[in-house]
Design an enzyme around this catalytic site. Structure first.
Site, PDB file in Angstrom:
ATOM      1  CE  LYS A  28      -4.010   2.393   0.979  1.00  0.00           C
ATOM      2  NZ  LYS A  28      -4.390   2.965  -0.277  1.00  0.00           N
ATOM      3  N   GLY A  55      -8.101   7.339   0.892  1.00  0.00           N
ATOM      4  CA  GLY A  55      -7.853   8.604   1.339  1.00  0.00           C
ATOM      5  C   GLY A  55      -6.181   8.454   1.680  1.00  0.00           C
ATOM      6  CG  LEU A  56      -2.902   8.236  -0.406  1.00  0.00           C
ATOM      7  CD1 LEU A  56      -2.162   9.260  -0.217  1.00  0.00           C
ATOM      8  CD2 LEU A  56      -2.861   7.157  -0.721  1.00  0.00           C
ATOM      9  CG  ASN A 109       0.125   6.845  -4.716  1.00  0.00           C
ATOM     10  OD1 ASN A 109       0.296   7.275  -6.640  1.00  0.00           O
ATOM     11  ND2 ASN A 109      -0.549   6.601  -4.946  1.00  0.00           N
ATOM     12  CB  CYS A 112      -3.780   8.901  -5.428  1.00  0.00           C
ATOM     13  SG  CYS A 112      -4.941   8.811  -4.285  1.00  0.00           S
ATOM     14  N   GLY A 245      -5.255  -6.033 -10.016  1.00  0.00           N
ATOM     15  CA  GLY A 245      -5.389  -5.181  -7.536  1.00  0.00           C
ATOM     16  C   GLY A 245      -7.388  -5.754  -7.536  1.00  0.00           C
TER      17      GLY A 245
HETATM   18  C1  SIN Z   1      -6.480   5.749  -1.990  1.00  0.00           C
HETATM   19  O1  SIN Z   1      -5.896   5.430  -1.001  1.00  0.00           O
HETATM   20  O2  SIN Z   1      -7.778   6.696  -1.742  1.00  0.00           O
HETATM   21  C2  SIN Z   1      -6.556   5.063  -3.118  1.00  0.00           C
HETATM   22  C3  SIN Z   1      -4.738   5.369  -3.494  1.00  0.00           C
HETATM   23  C4  SIN Z   1      -4.616   5.623  -4.755  1.00  0.00           C
HETATM   24  O3  SIN Z   1      -5.438   5.427  -5.966  1.00  0.00           O
HETATM   25  O4  SIN Z   1      -3.090   5.907  -5.393  1.00  0.00           O
END
Ligand code: SIN
Length: 283
Positions: A28, A55-56, A109, A112, A245
């Site tokens: 993650k 929201g990560l 990343n 997102c 995923g």
């Molecule tokens: C999320 O945690 O909201 C998604 C993360 C991502 O799209 O990279």
């Protein structure tokens, strides 16, 4: 390989993915500090994919380092640490610590689509991409992968800048900014209103992005792969690896072995090696 964002937050979950047949796993996205993420609802399942706005949520790098060291001692396939943050310096800090805790490669990343100040907001213009990748490169010895957003006007130019700035590979693609409205409640379903669309709905977009990038460097094809046919399509477009995923949520962990078995009989039927398949549709 396991794409970032699902089953990637603990050593035991990553181990389960290895046992299911993945060739590599991605964690993650980890941030410098613990983050609770958004409140529920954070996921909408749709017939053609899903929209998420988590929201990560993550334990922060201090806590996750321990988890990654444990994963490293138990897992025999490559572990890719996904690094996030709200500035290039923050991402570089997390990337360096993921490396030191045992990650075989780090994925940035830069894509997102729905958390303010993160992801695509750090890497959507050529200048930002250059600054981000250069900064992270400085703190790394292991290979650097940049995960790109499909929501940019020219993914090829952005990918080229990432490679020129020090990326060893690109991952195409992250989710697309989307929204779902409940017509009875007459309001958006996700607490964050907007989220990232993934799954079969975005596969043709992901395949196009892989095709546009594959002669720049090694590319991981991610986006809506659910079957051996989908994986074959990514490989034919030029991907050297395929990320899985959303399919895990829709089909379970058996999706890894199902894809492997299906690809093997496809290659046998076509009389090709995997190497010969990669990029074969590039004309
Ligand atoms: C999320 O945690 O909201 C998604 C993360 C991502 O799209 O990279």
């Amino acid at each position: 390989m396991l794409a970032s964002g699902i089953l990637g937050s603990t050593a035991s979950l990553l181990k389960r993915v290895e046992e299911a047949g993945a060739g590599a796993v991605t964690t993650k996205t980890i941030l410098p500090r613990p983050t609770k993420g958004f409140s529920n609802p954070v996921v909408v399942d749709l017939p053609f994919g899903m929209i998420n706005a988590m929201g990560l949520p993550n334990p922060g790098i201090d806590e996750f380092e321990r988890e990654l060291r444990e994963a490293r001692s138990e897992i025999n396939i490559p572990i890719i640490g996904s690094a996030g943050g709200s500035t290039p310096e923050e991402v570089a800090h997390v990337a360096g610590r993921l490396q030191d805790a045992g990650a075989d490669a780090v994925e940035v990343n830069a894509s997102c689509p729905h958390v303010r100040g993160h992801g695509v907001e750090l890497g959507s213009t050529p200048e930002m991409m250059r600054e981000l990748v250069r900064e992270v490169r400085r703190s790394l010895r292991v290979p650097l992968i940049v995960k790109l957003s499909p929501m940019v006007p020219d993914i090829r130019s952005l990918g080229r800048i990432a490679v020129e700035s020090g990326a060893n590979a690109l991952n195409a693609v992250n989710t697309m900014r989307a929204m779902y409205i409940d017509v009875e409640a007459m309001r958006p379903v996700l607490s964050n209103r907007f989220g990232g669309l993934s799954g079969p709905a975005i596969r043709p977009v992901a395949v196009r992005c892989v095709y546009e990038l594959a002669d720049l460097c090694d590319v991981i094809g991610t986006g809506g792969v659910e079957s051996w046919r989908d994986a074959a399509e990514m490989l034919l477009a030029g991907a050297k690896a395929v990320g899985i995923g959303t399919a895990i949520r829709r089909k379970g962990l058996s999706v890894f072995s199902e894809i492997k078995v299906g690809l093997e009989s496809y290659l046998l039927r076509k009389g090709l090696s995997l190497r010969e398949l990669i990029g074969r549709a590039r004309i």
